[in-house]
Structure formats: structure tokens, C-alpha cells
Design a protein around this motif. Structure first.
Motif, PDB file in Angstrom:
ATOM      1  N   ASN A 305     -40.306 -45.908 -14.087  1.00 20.57           N
ATOM      2  CA  ASN A 305     -40.477 -44.607 -13.443  1.00 20.57           C
ATOM      3  C   ASN A 305     -39.375 -44.344 -12.423  1.00 20.57           C
ATOM      4  OD1 ASN A 305     -42.758 -44.033 -14.931  1.00 20.57           O
ATOM      5  ND2 ASN A 305     -44.179 -44.862 -13.396  1.00 20.57           N
ATOM      6  N   GLU A 306     -38.966 -45.373 -11.722  1.00 19.23           N
ATOM      7  CA  GLU A 306     -37.881 -45.223 -10.746  1.00 19.23           C
ATOM      8  C   GLU A 306     -36.600 -44.761 -11.426  1.00 19.23           C
ATOM      9  OE1 GLU A 306     -35.388 -47.879  -7.471  1.00 19.23           O
ATOM     10  OE2 GLU A 306     -37.036 -48.764  -8.621  1.00 19.23           O
ATOM     11  N   ALA A 307     -36.297 -45.367 -12.592  1.00 18.96           N
ATOM     12  CA  ALA A 307     -35.104 -44.957 -13.333  1.00 18.96           C
ATOM     13  C   ALA A 307     -35.255 -43.525 -13.843  1.00 18.96           C
ATOM     14  CB  ALA A 307     -34.864 -45.914 -14.490  1.00 18.96           C
ATOM     15  N   ARG A 308     -36.472 -43.126 -14.223  1.00 17.65           N
ATOM     16  CA  ARG A 308     -36.705 -41.764 -14.722  1.00 17.65           C
ATOM     17  C   ARG A 308     -36.417 -40.717 -13.638  1.00 17.65           C
ATOM     18  NH1 ARG A 308     -40.094 -44.270 -18.542  1.00 17.65           N
ATOM     19  NH2 ARG A 308     -40.205 -43.064 -20.501  1.00 17.65           N
ATOM     20  N   VAL A 309     -36.732 -41.061 -12.378  1.00 23.13           N
ATOM     21  CA  VAL A 309     -36.447 -40.124 -11.292  1.00 23.13           C
ATOM     22  C   VAL A 309     -34.943 -39.861 -11.206  1.00 23.13           C
ATOM     23  CG1 VAL A 309     -36.505 -39.805  -8.787  1.00 23.13           C
ATOM     24  CG2 VAL A 309     -38.500 -40.738  -9.972  1.00 23.13           C
ATOM     25  N   ASN A 310     -34.159 -40.931 -11.217  1.00 22.06           N
ATOM     26  CA  ASN A 310     -32.699 -40.776 -11.158  1.00 22.06           C
ATOM     27  C   ASN A 310     -32.168 -40.033 -12.377  1.00 22.06           C
ATOM     28  OD1 ASN A 310     -32.487 -42.123  -8.703  1.00 22.06           O
ATOM     29  ND2 ASN A 310     -32.360 -44.127  -9.694  1.00 22.06           N
ATOM     30  N   LEU A 311     -32.754 -40.331 -13.553  1.00 22.17           N
ATOM     31  CA  LEU A 311     -32.312 -39.645 -14.765  1.00 22.17           C
ATOM     32  C   LEU A 311     -32.646 -38.155 -14.701  1.00 22.17           C
ATOM     33  CD1 LEU A 311     -33.325 -42.309 -17.441  1.00 22.17           C
ATOM     34  CD2 LEU A 311     -31.003 -41.662 -16.767  1.00 22.17           C
ATOM     35  N   GLY A 312     -33.751 -37.790 -14.015  1.00 20.47           N
ATOM     36  CA  GLY A 312     -34.094 -36.383 -13.869  1.00 20.47           C
ATOM     37  C   GLY A 312     -33.032 -35.628 -13.096  1.00 20.47           C
ATOM     38  N   PHE A 313     -32.546 -36.189 -11.976  1.00 20.54           N
ATOM     39  CA  PHE A 313     -31.464 -35.556 -11.224  1.00 20.54           C
ATOM     40  C   PHE A 313     -30.195 -35.473 -12.064  1.00 20.54           C
ATOM     41  CE2 PHE A 313     -34.045 -37.267  -7.623  1.00 20.54           C
ATOM     42  CZ  PHE A 313     -34.361 -36.045  -7.042  1.00 20.54           C
ATOM     43  N   PHE A 314     -29.944 -36.537 -12.793  1.00 22.72           N
ATOM     44  CA  PHE A 314     -28.762 -36.604 -13.656  1.00 22.72           C
ATOM     45  C   PHE A 314     -28.829 -35.491 -14.720  1.00 22.72           C
ATOM     46  CE2 PHE A 314     -26.581 -38.474 -17.405  1.00 22.72           C
ATOM     47  CZ  PHE A 314     -25.340 -38.715 -16.844  1.00 22.72           C
ATOM     48  N   ALA A 315     -30.011 -35.319 -15.323  1.00 21.28           N
ATOM     49  CA  ALA A 315     -30.188 -34.310 -16.371  1.00 21.28           C
ATOM     50  C   ALA A 315     -30.034 -32.894 -15.818  1.00 21.28           C
ATOM     51  CB  ALA A 315     -31.554 -34.472 -17.024  1.00 21.28           C
ATOM     52  N   LYS A 316     -30.499 -32.663 -14.607  1.00 22.69           N
ATOM     53  CA  LYS A 316     -30.422 -31.324 -14.020  1.00 22.69           C
ATOM     54  C   LYS A 316     -28.962 -30.888 -13.863  1.00 22.69           C
ATOM     55  CE  LYS A 316     -32.112 -28.564 -10.142  1.00 22.69           C
ATOM     56  NZ  LYS A 316     -32.946 -28.541  -8.927  1.00 22.69           N
ATOM     57  N   ILE A 317     -28.111 -31.810 -13.425  1.00 15.50           N
ATOM     58  CA  ILE A 317     -26.693 -31.476 -13.265  1.00 15.50           C
ATOM     59  C   ILE A 317     -26.046 -31.222 -14.617  1.00 15.50           C
ATOM     60  CG2 ILE A 317     -24.477 -32.350 -12.434  1.00 15.50           C
ATOM     61  CD1 ILE A 317     -25.988 -33.908 -10.316  1.00 15.50           C
ATOM     62  N   ILE A 318     -26.422 -32.005 -15.653  1.00 15.48           N
ATOM     63  CA  ILE A 318     -25.858 -31.796 -16.991  1.00 15.48           C
ATOM     64  C   ILE A 318     -26.233 -30.410 -17.522  1.00 15.48           C
ATOM     65  CG2 ILE A 318     -25.886 -32.570 -19.388  1.00 15.48           C
ATOM     66  CD1 ILE A 318     -26.306 -35.401 -18.410  1.00 15.48           C
ATOM     67  N   ARG A 319     -27.513 -30.044 -17.360  1.00 15.65           N
ATOM     68  CA  ARG A 319     -27.965 -28.763 -17.907  1.00 15.65           C
ATOM     69  C   ARG A 319     -27.320 -27.581 -17.195  1.00 15.65           C
ATOM     70  NH1 ARG A 319     -33.021 -31.054 -17.132  1.00 15.65           N
ATOM     71  NH2 ARG A 319     -33.486 -29.403 -15.585  1.00 15.65           N
ATOM     72  N   PHE A 362     -36.312 -34.407 -20.277  1.00 22.07           N
ATOM     73  CA  PHE A 362     -35.590 -33.571 -19.328  1.00 22.07           C
ATOM     74  C   PHE A 362     -34.743 -32.492 -19.995  1.00 22.07           C
ATOM     75  CE2 PHE A 362     -36.173 -37.614 -16.978  1.00 22.07           C
ATOM     76  CZ  PHE A 362     -37.045 -37.129 -16.001  1.00 22.07           C
ATOM     77  N   GLY A 363     -34.841 -32.370 -21.318  1.00 21.17           N
ATOM     78  CA  GLY A 363     -34.244 -31.241 -22.012  1.00 21.17           C
ATOM     79  C   GLY A 363     -32.731 -31.219 -22.057  1.00 21.17           C
ATOM     80  N   VAL A 364     -32.085 -32.353 -21.962  1.00 18.44           N
ATOM     81  CA  VAL A 364     -30.623 -32.388 -22.101  1.00 18.44           C
ATOM     82  C   VAL A 364     -30.279 -32.148 -23.570  1.00 18.44           C
ATOM     83  CG1 VAL A 364     -28.568 -33.820 -21.917  1.00 18.44           C
ATOM     84  CG2 VAL A 364     -30.339 -33.946 -20.145  1.00 18.44           C
ATOM     85  N   PRO A 365     -29.351 -31.211 -23.865  1.00 19.87           N
ATOM     86  CA  PRO A 365     -28.983 -30.971 -25.263  1.00 19.87           C
ATOM     87  C   PRO A 365     -28.449 -32.236 -25.924  1.00 19.87           C
ATOM     88  CG  PRO A 365     -28.136 -29.230 -23.842  1.00 19.87           C
ATOM     89  CD  PRO A 365     -28.653 -30.285 -22.931  1.00 19.87           C
ATOM     90  N   ALA A 366     -28.971 -32.565 -27.086  1.00 19.11           N
ATOM     91  CA  ALA A 366     -28.522 -33.767 -27.797  1.00 19.11           C
ATOM     92  C   ALA A 366     -27.040 -33.697 -28.130  1.00 19.11           C
ATOM     93  CB  ALA A 366     -29.346 -33.944 -29.067  1.00 19.11           C
ATOM     94  N   SER A 367     -26.508 -32.466 -28.268  1.00 15.02           N
ATOM     95  CA  SER A 367     -25.088 -32.322 -28.622  1.00 15.02           C
ATOM     96  C   SER A 367     -24.167 -32.793 -27.507  1.00 15.02           C
ATOM     97  CB  SER A 367     -24.790 -30.854 -28.954  1.00 15.02           C
ATOM     98  OG  SER A 367     -25.086 -30.030 -27.827  1.00 15.02           O
ATOM     99  N   GLN A 368     -24.690 -32.915 -26.271  1.00 16.94           N
ATOM    100  CA  GLN A 368     -23.851 -33.357 -25.162  1.00 16.94           C
ATOM    101  C   GLN A 368     -23.907 -34.867 -24.951  1.00 16.94           C
ATOM    102  OE1 GLN A 368     -25.157 -29.936 -22.209  1.00 16.94           O
ATOM    103  NE2 GLN A 368     -23.283 -30.929 -21.472  1.00 16.94           N
ATOM    104  N   LEU A 369     -24.651 -35.573 -25.787  1.00 17.13           N
ATOM    105  CA  LEU A 369     -24.833 -37.016 -25.610  1.00 17.13           C
ATOM    106  C   LEU A 369     -24.364 -37.772 -26.844  1.00 17.13           C
ATOM    107  CD1 LEU A 369     -28.440 -37.041 -24.098  1.00 17.13           C
ATOM    108  CD2 LEU A 369     -26.265 -37.048 -22.849  1.00 17.13           C
ATOM    109  N   GLU A 370     -23.787 -38.929 -26.613  1.00 14.72           N
ATOM    110  CA  GLU A 370     -23.492 -39.852 -27.709  1.00 14.72           C
ATOM    111  C   GLU A 370     -23.944 -41.246 -27.283  1.00 14.72           C
ATOM    112  OE1 GLU A 370     -19.070 -41.564 -27.407  1.00 14.72           O
ATOM    113  OE2 GLU A 370     -19.101 -39.416 -27.877  1.00 14.72           O
ATOM    114  N   VAL A 371     -24.439 -42.026 -28.240  1.00 14.30           N
ATOM    115  CA  VAL A 371     -25.034 -43.332 -27.965  1.00 14.30           C
ATOM    116  C   VAL A 371     -24.129 -44.424 -28.517  1.00 14.30           C
ATOM    117  CG1 VAL A 371     -27.020 -44.840 -28.382  1.00 14.30           C
ATOM    118  CG2 VAL A 371     -27.370 -42.385 -27.991  1.00 14.30           C
ATOM    119  N   ASP A 372     -23.906 -45.454 -27.688  1.00 13.13           N
ATOM    120  CA  ASP A 372     -23.120 -46.620 -28.106  1.00 13.13           C
ATOM    121  C   ASP A 372     -23.799 -47.861 -27.532  1.00 13.13           C
ATOM    122  OD1 ASP A 372     -21.189 -48.207 -29.185  1.00 13.13           O
ATOM    123  OD2 ASP A 372     -19.603 -47.651 -27.771  1.00 13.13           O
TER     124      ASP A 372
END
Length: 396
Positions: A305-319, A362-372
């Protein structure tokens, strides 16, 4: 608003710490520390030896105190073969003999020659063999540490054997052996040896029972020893390899610089707002989201959950930022824990877990992400394996 500033300030502080000198220092030197007393165990077929020696011995029996010391000395031989299991501990099988010389009153093994008529003593002589097994302790290696080029080593030993004489009256008795095996290195394959040994048997061995509780021999023999199989021992080594990660650190520095500029802009907004209530922050279209490092427990890919909080802020800036910006999600595992296949799977599952949180929660568009994913890696930051069980999300 204040909470957002606090989170951004925390990320800024982490970025500065990662950018300090030393964390990204390039070092391709291999550091090797060698343990003084520890060696790698060799195969069973290695570290064998065999030897032979000649020298002198004297027999102490019931009446030998009435015989001159020089009259009691006779030639002796010995053969042995054994193995060192470590530089400090070995075993061997040996045989030595072949003649004893003393005096007798009851005629046992008598030569018929009178030695002392006043005491009724006759010369005594008989052949014998002593078969024995010994455990050797190389105190030089045990006390000083293993040195393959050491010239002299000394090895006390204890053993048990079986001593026989086949001449009438015959005798077969258990023998106890205690000695000191001295070794002088000639080259990798050959040693010179000096073996000093005392052997003890029951009083009846010479065919005459007297006032002594035991009889025996004292032997000293000079010999040669041949070593075969692998002759030396490899010392245990601890190797540390530091990899050049300056490229990743430089990228983080660039992102931190950008984050610092954004942080300064937010502070200016607060200063200019004065008594006006600020309900949101303004994010420029080309703003980059700061890198995010999410760590995981051993053998886990569950996002806390702690990591999810940080990821939420991260996602907001991306969107809110430029939709053409792309972000790379890279999974890692600790190379020192688990097999290569397990680490490959874990690094993939961790990267996919972060991807799913950003897209589905958090609704980040999948087109803006790549996984490695990189599988198991050596320590990436601060020589800490916990920071290698991680996922790093960073702008490409």
C-alpha cells in the motif's frame, strides 16, 4: 497541496542521495580477499602420498637396562602410503621393522651367545613387523595457515597397529604408536622426511614375562616422500565486482534537476498565493514524472500500500503531462538469492505488477508504458541486495 509538496520533496531528497559521489562510481577492479586458514576441498583422488625410509631403532624389554645402549641399536626400515584430507589432517597406513635385538634370561629368541654370565643373560635377536594406521596433524599448517612453498612442516601423529613375530616363540599383539613426522620440501612432488616414532606392545611380545608392564621400540628413519594427484590446495577466495552504473545515475541526476525546478516553481506559487486557498498545482505539459523505485520482499511480487501511494502521485503527473512521453518499467531480482530462472520470473512479475497498478488502478494510458525485466542482478545501490529486489520506473 502541502501533501504533494512533501512527497515531491521526499523524492527530491532520495534523488540527491543517489547522486552523491560513491554510489555511481565506476570500478571494474576485481577485489580478491584470501582467507589464511580456509582452502577448497580437493577430490578424493588428490593429495595422496607414499614414502620409504631407513634408519635405526632400539628395543626396550625386560632386561635391556643390563645391555649397553650401543649394543641395542639395529637397522630399521619403513614404508607408508596415505592421504591429506585437508592441509592440517591426514591418515596413512604403514609397516616398519624388521629386527629387534636385546638380552634374555629364559632363552627366548636367544642366539646362544652369553652377554653377561653373572646375570645369566644371553643375546637375543628376532625379526618382527609392525603394521599400523596413523592420524597425522600438520601443526605448521594448522597454526600458521597453509603455505604451499613452506620448506619445513611437522606433524605429530597417533596410531594403532598390529605387531607380529613369526619366529618361535611367535607373538601377535596390538601396538600403540606415537610419533613426529618431519617433512622438508624439495619440490612440488618430492619431500625429504624424518620420522621419529615410539611403539608400545604388551610385555609378552619378546616371549619373556618380567617386571615391565610393556615393551616397545624407539625408531628414527630418514626417507623420501612422493606426492601424487593434485598436490596443492586452492585457497578460498571472496570476489567483489563493482559494475559501472554511471549511465543510470546520470539519468537520475537529470530527472532530479528537473524535479528541483518543478519544486521551486511550486514554492513560488505558494508564496504568491498569500491568503488565497490553493486547491491544486499546475503541471506543465512537458513535465517529467520523477523516477520511482519500488522494492519487494524476497521471492515476492506483491505491491505494498505504501508503494501504491507513491505510484498514485507518479501516475497523476504522467496523466497531466505530455501524452507523447514514454515511461519504462524495469524489474530486477537479487542475483545472490534464488536460481537464474527464478530471478528471471520474479523480475518479470514485479514489472508487470507495477504496470497493472499504474494502468488499472490509476488510469495511466498503456501506450505510455513499456515493460522490461533484467532477472537477477548484483547490488545496484549502496551495496545493499534489498535495493536489487526492485522495479524502477523512469522516463525513456
Amino acid at each position: 497541496m502541502k501533501k504533494i509538496l512533501v512527497v515531491i520533496s521526499m523524492l527530491f531528497s532520495v534523488g540527491i542521495a543517489l547522486g552523491q559521489p560513491g554510489s555511481g562510481k565506476a570500478d571494474t577492479t576485481i577485489e580478491v580477499s584470501t582467507a589464511k586458514y580456509s582452502v577448497v576441498t580437493n577430490r578424493f583422488v588428490d593429495n595422496w602420498f607414499m614414502g620409504a625410509g631407513v634408519g635405526g631403532q632400539f628395543f626396550y624389554g625386560d632386561h635391556n637396562r643390563q645391555m649397553k645402549f650401543g649394543d641395542r641399536i639395529v637397522p630399521a626400515f619403513e614404508l607408508h602410503a596415505g592421504k591429506w584430507f585437508t592441509p592440517g589432517i591426514g591418515t596413512r597406513l604403514a609397516v616398519n621393522g624388521i629386527q629387534n635385538k636385546g638380552v634374555t634370561q629364559n632363552g627366548s629368541h636367544s642366539t646362544g651367545v652369553i652377554y653377561d654370565a653373572s646375570q645369566g643373560l644371553y643375546n637375543q635377536k628376532f625379526n618382527y613387523l609392525n603394521f599400523h594406521a596413523d592420524v597425522l596433524f600438520n601443526l605448521t599448517n594448522l597454526l600458521k595457515g597453509y603455505d604451499p612453498n613452506c620448506f619445513y612442516t611437522f606433524s605429530p601423529y597417533v596410531g594403532i597397529g598390529y605387531m607380529i613375530t613369526w619366529e618361535e616363540p611367535t607373538s601377535n599383539v596390538v601396538s600403540a604408536n606415537l610419533g613426529l613426522f618431519n617433512s622438508f620440501r624439495l619440490n612440488d612432488s618430492w619431500n625429504l622426511s624424518l620420522d621419529i616414532r615410539g611403539s608400545m606392545v604388551q610385555d609378552r611380545f619378546d616371549g619373556e614375562l618380567g617386571g615391565r608392564k610393556d615393551e616397545g621400540m624407539l625408531t628414527a628413519a630418514v626417507g623420501i616422500v612422493y606426492k601424487f594427484g593434485k598436490k596443492e590446495w586452492s585457497k578460498e577466495k571472496t570476489t567483489t565486482i563493482r559494475y559501472d552504473n554511471r549511465k543510470e545515475i546520470n539519468e537520475l541526476r537529470e530527472k532530479v534537476d528537473k524535479l528541483s525546478q518543478d519544486n521551486a516553481a511550486l514554492k513560488n506559487q505558494l508564496a504568491n498565493a498569500k491568503d488565497t486557498t490553493v486547491t491544486d498545482i499546475v503541471i506543465e505539459k512537458n513535465t517529467l514524472a520523477a523516477p520511482v523505485l519500488v522494492t519487494f520482499p524476497i521471492n515476492k511480487s506483491t505491491v505494498s500500500n505504501e508503494a501504491r501511494v507513491n505510484l498514485g502521485f507518479f501516475a497523476k503527473i504522467i496523466r497531466a503531462g505530455n501524452p507523447d512521453l514514454r515511461y519504462r518499467i524495469v524489474g530486477y531480482a537479487d542475483k545472490g538469492t534464488g536460481s537464474a530462472s527464478t530471478n528471471q520470473r520474479l523480475s518479470r512479475e514485479r514489472a508487470e505488477a507495477i504496470y497493472n497498478v499504474l494502468v488499472r488502478e490509476f488510469g495511466v494510458p498503456a501506450s505510455q508504458l513499456e515493460v522490461d525485466y533484467k532477472g537477477g542482478v548484483d547490488n545496484m545501490f549502496y551495496d545493499d541486495p534489498r535495493l536489487s529486489r526492485a522495479v524502477i520506473t523512469i522516463a525513456r
